[in-house]
Design an enzyme around this catalytic site. Structure first.
Site, PDB file in Angstrom:
ATOM      1  CD  GLU A  85      -2.898  -1.862  10.647  1.00 42.52           C
ATOM      2  OE1 GLU A  85      -3.433  -2.151   9.559  1.00 42.52           O
ATOM      3  OE2 GLU A  85      -2.517  -0.710  10.921  1.00 42.52           O
ATOM      4  N   GLY A 108       3.122   2.264  10.513  1.00 45.10           N
ATOM      5  CA  GLY A 108       2.987   1.571  11.784  1.00 45.10           C
ATOM      6  C   GLY A 108       2.723   0.098  11.578  1.00 45.10           C
ATOM      7  CG  MET A 125      -0.026  -3.392   4.811  1.00 40.28           C
ATOM      8  SD  MET A 125      -0.976  -1.921   4.372  1.00 40.28           S
ATOM      9  CE  MET A 125      -2.259  -2.665   3.380  1.00 40.28           C
ATOM     10  CD  GLU A 126      -4.999  -2.100   5.705  1.00 43.91           C
ATOM     11  OE1 GLU A 126      -5.633  -1.420   4.881  1.00 43.91           O
ATOM     12  OE2 GLU A 126      -4.005  -1.665   6.332  1.00 43.91           O
ATOM     13  CD  GLU A 137      -2.919   1.168   2.321  1.00 40.53           C
ATOM     14  OE1 GLU A 137      -3.721   2.093   2.392  1.00 40.53           O
ATOM     15  OE2 GLU A 137      -2.862   0.252   3.161  1.00 40.53           O
TER      16      GLU A 137
END
Length: 863
Positions: free
Chosen positions: A304, A267, A269-270, A127
């Site tokens: 997340e 921080g 990433m999902e 992303e």
């Protein structure tokens, strides 16, 4: 001095929301075969492509920094055109199978986007547009595909092979290599793709969903760090249970994995089923993590995980809709965190963060709506406006609709758009349909930038027992939006009797026009206005309230946030007057703080927040021209008076909240917080024993919260204990990168006059590196928000920051661009400082080979 027109003769093109067109080709199925290595990785991609609509356009694939080895269409060599970062493939029919073989070099990927190496681990970050650095694909969020991924690698070097979805096969090969295959049955955009290969160990657990399915959980870290993942695992399980209870959302795969890496631009990433985290938001134990770190780990893990539905199952149609997933999910993680501890303190923390980062953004050259209209580089729009203000917009919907209708709206949104790439309008429409409410005017929050300012004036007719509240709003002009329409603003208000302290009125008011009058009956005594309770709208309120009124509210308001806000406004008014050259009376603030400290009914965590003075930066935000030195003098003088006049109370609070052992619980966190705040005021009083008290706390601490709290006080002093504590901290933690970041940050935030020189020296320290985003943010990012030090009149701080930006831009443009906004606020300062800041921005823009990330931020800051 260079002129901006010279440097910007050929700027990168803008991407505009109005130019969105559906994808010409869809890719329903993708098979990826990775032959993994740090120096050389080959990726074979097999794309099943389908023409979308009636057109004859060729297939266009995005690809950046890829070495193309071969390309076939339906098994045969095919014509193609490869120019810049686009591969064009003519296809005669409506469906085809396109296969490419590319080569990439993860170890050389310093941008940390795509597939890269972090300390021997191969991992991905896709992303927003990182997948195009892995292989060729229509790299856009509205192209959703089912992925099958096979990885082959040296087993000794990369014994663990992970990807999205569920594992479907694995095995050993004769040459010391092994393979693993994963399949994700849910369609997802390329930005949610993830892969990890490395020598990792896991904290394993499981979760039973409400439907009875068992989900295998794993948090993967380096050997030796497993014990530091216990808190993250507990937070993950709590998040899964909370999302089922509050939103009715159940996890949908058989496996959920998290991997922690040291080098990460964000921080976390999902990615579907395989979250990749910056290690600072996974690793925590009492010796190395503060209470704030523990809270951040829980909040980010929840954030997340919640993305599994608000972002993954329902994703974004295009990047202009980024707040659709981020604003909504931030609101969800804020709700979760509030439910885990003190809701009042959590609200205070969230609003403080909004005011520190988003309000300045809204009032500066980089202001944009939560649904932007254009961008040059999408990574520049991962901003406080998208995240924090986006969450406040969702919170306003929750306030207007109420919890039940809001939940009905989210249920309808998820059901209606599951498996789709949606828009912000889709979300609002679901709320509108489920809530039976016309939200036409509310949509302005998505399209207009700027922080509304609300003027509140209260009059009282004692004879009639009636109060009249007049509200008026104004939305200031922002770049590209000189004229604004009024915003619908939900304001929670209450009236309290000045004599009795009774609540005389309590209601929610929706201000929709330029001005509105509210009549409140049954008000027999003089009322005191409490407004924007719970911070029900992200606005600036200008209310006609005296110092006595604010002191009254700080002692009597039954809404914790409003009580805190009254104290902060009382302090703020005093500091602004002093910074402007007046000699304000400190007595009202001292008495209000004394009342708060002696109120035994209040939570210590709340007391600690309420008695803290507004930051120097926030005081500056309220002034037409920021005077850093005057603000610093005013704040230090008030701190000194508070410390001296209430020294006995501070010492009592310090002693009363000493802890014998570490415990992570709301009461224990509150005690630690108030203890260190009290120590700070004792030091501000000039007490001769303050340095010894701080050093004793530092030496005897059994947790990082107390240790870092003491160090933060010592680092601002001239006492010999300062150097001893800094040296001891470094010696103890020099091998732990995350904790060493704290050592750099605490010095960069020091209020001492020599801080700019100290920061410049730290940039030459053997442990400082530009390659690690965490270390860069710890030193350079912290320094840039240290108002007094960064804005030293000689411009030293500005040149240092510009030099850092230009150096980092060669390695990691995304991280470099995040440092630019500190210079972009030049219009708020005096002419001399403004010219120096502007000059550094012009130097940045004039640099040859500048990335479009930094160019966009710097050029907009000059416009």
């Amino acid at each position: 001095m260079l002129d901006i027109q010279i440097a910007a003769a050929a700027p990168p093109p803008f991407v505009r929301r109005e130019e969105y067109r559906p994808p010409e080709w869809l890719v329903p199925e993708i098979a990826l075969d990775f032959d993994l290595g740090a120096e050389r990785t080959q990726v074979r991609a097999t794309l099943t492509v389908a023409r979308n609509g009636d057109h004859a356009a060729p297939l266009k694939l995005d690809g950046e920094a890829l070495k193309l080895i071969s390309l076939t269409v339906d098994g045969a060599e095919a014509d193609y055109n490869h120019e810049a970062d686009e591969l064009t493939v003519p296809i005669a029919g409506d469906r085809a199978v396109v296969e490419t073989l590319v080569e990439i070099a993860p170890a050389a990927n310093t941008q940390l986007m795509g597939l890269y190496e972090s300390g021997g681990i191969l991992c991905t970050q896709c992303e927003a547009e990182g997948f195009r650095r892995i292989t060729f694909l229509p790299d856009r969020p509205d192209v959703l595909s089912r992925y099958r991924v096979k990885m082959t690698a040296d087993k000794a070097r990369y014994p663990v092979l992970l990807a999205n979805g569920d594992p479907v096969g694995a095995g050993d090969l004769a040459d010391g290599r092994h393979w693993a295959e994963w399949h994700d049955p849910f369609p997802k955009p390329s930005y949610l793709f993830a892969l990890v290969a490395g020598d990792l160990v896991a904290n394993r657990d499981s979760f039973a969903t409400r439907s009875g399915k068992t989900v295998d959980l794993g948090i993967w870290v380096r050997d030796g760090d497993v014990e530091r993942t216990r808190h993250a695992m507990a937070a993950l399980k709590a998040s899964m249970a909370w999302d089922e209870k509050v939103y009715g959302r159940e996890y949908d795969l058989a496996v959920f994995n998290i991997v922690a890496v040291a080098d990460f631009n964000f921080g976390a990433m999902e990615n579907k089923g395989l979250n990749i985290f910056n290690s600072r938001y996974i690793l925590a134990d009492p010796d190395t993590a503060t209470d704030a770190d523990y809270d951040a780990v829980a909040g980010v893990v929840a954030h997340e995980y919640f993305h599994n539905w608000s972002g993954n199952r329902v994703t974004c149609r295009d990047w202009f809709q980024l707040s659709l997933k981020e604003g909504f999910t931030v609101f969800r993680d804020q709700q979760f965190s509030a439910d885990q501890g003190s809701a009042a303190v959590k609200r205070i923390e969230d609003v403080r963060a909004l005011r520190a980062a988003q309000f300045p953004e809204d009032s500066g050259p980089l202001a944009h709506p939560i649904r932007p209209e254009s961008y040059i580089e999408i990574s520049n729009f991962y901003t406080a406006t998208i995240y924090n203000k986006g969450a406040e917009v969702i919170r306003m919907l929750h306030t207007i609709l109420g919890p039940e209708k809001f939940r009905a709206g989210t249920d309808l949104y998820f059901d209606r758009h599951d498996g789709e790439a949606a828009t912000c309008e889709d979300f609002v429409k679901a709320m509108e349909d489920a809530g039976g409410t016309d939200l036409a005017l509310f949509r302005r929050w998505y399209s207009q930038a700027g922080t509304p300012r609300v003027r509140a004036s209260l009059t009282h007719d004692a004879g009639a027992g009636r109060a009249h509240l007049t509200l008026a709003q104004q939305v200031p002009p922002t770049p590209g939006q000189p004229v604004k329409q009024p915003m619908p603003i939900p304001l929670k208000i209450a009236l309290f009797g000045e004599r009795s302290g009774d609540k005389l009125a309590d209601r929610l008011v929706l201000l929709e026009g330029d001005e509105q009058e509210i009549v409140l009956d049954g008000v027999g005594e003089r009322p005191v206005l409490s407004i924007n309770r719970d911070f029900s709208a992200p606005v600036v309120v200008e209310a006609e309230r005296s110092a006595a009124d604010l002191a009254f509210l700080s002692a009597n308001d039954d809404n914790p946030f409003a009580r805190y806000e009254a104290m902060q406004q009382l302090m703020l008014d005093t500091l602004i007057a002093a910074a402007a050259g007046q000699t304000p009376d400190h007595r009202p603030v001292i008495e209000a703080v004394e009342q708060t400290l002696t109120n035994t009914d209040l939570d210590p965590a709340f007391v600690a927040e309420a008695v803290l003075l507004p930051s120097e930066a926030f005081v500056g935000d309220q002034m037409l021209v920021v005077d850093p030195e005057a603000i610093h003098r005013a704040r230090e003088a008030l701190r000194a008076d508070l410390g001296t006049e209430l020294e006995g109370l501070w010492r009592s609070a310090y002693s009363a909240h000493a802890a014998n052992r570490f415990e992570y619980s709301p009461p224990a966190k509150g005690a630690r917080r108030l203890r260190t705040v009290s120590l700070g005021y004792i030091a501000a009083s000039g007490a001769s024993d303050a340095p010894q008290m701080a050093k004793r706390q530092f030496d005897n601490a059994d947790n990082m919260t107390d240790r870092q709290g003491a160090l933060g006080i010592l680092v601002n002093s001239d006492a010999p204990e300062r150097a001893a504590a800094l040296s001891a901290f470094y010696d103890r933690y020099r091998a732990d990168g995350l904790v060493l970041d704290k050592w750099f940050a605490v010095q960069a935030l020091s209020t001492r006059p020599d801080t700019p020189d100290a920061v410049a020296a730290l940039a030459e320290h053997v442990d400082f590196t530009l390659a690690n985003p965490n270390r860069l943010r710890a030193l350079v990012g912290s320094f840039s928000v240290n108002q007094r030090a960064f804005h030293r009149a000689n411009g030293q701080g500005y040149r240092f920051l510009a030099d850092m930006i230009l150096s980092v831009d060669k390695l990691n443009p995304q991280t470099a661009a995040k440092l630019v906004p500190a210079l972009g606020r030049w219009r708020r300062f005096d002419e001399d400082r403004a010219e120096k800041m502007k000059g550094e921005l012009q130097r940045i823009v004039a640099t040859l080979g500048l990335s479009k990330d930094v160019f966009e931020q710097a050029s907009k800051s000059l416009a």
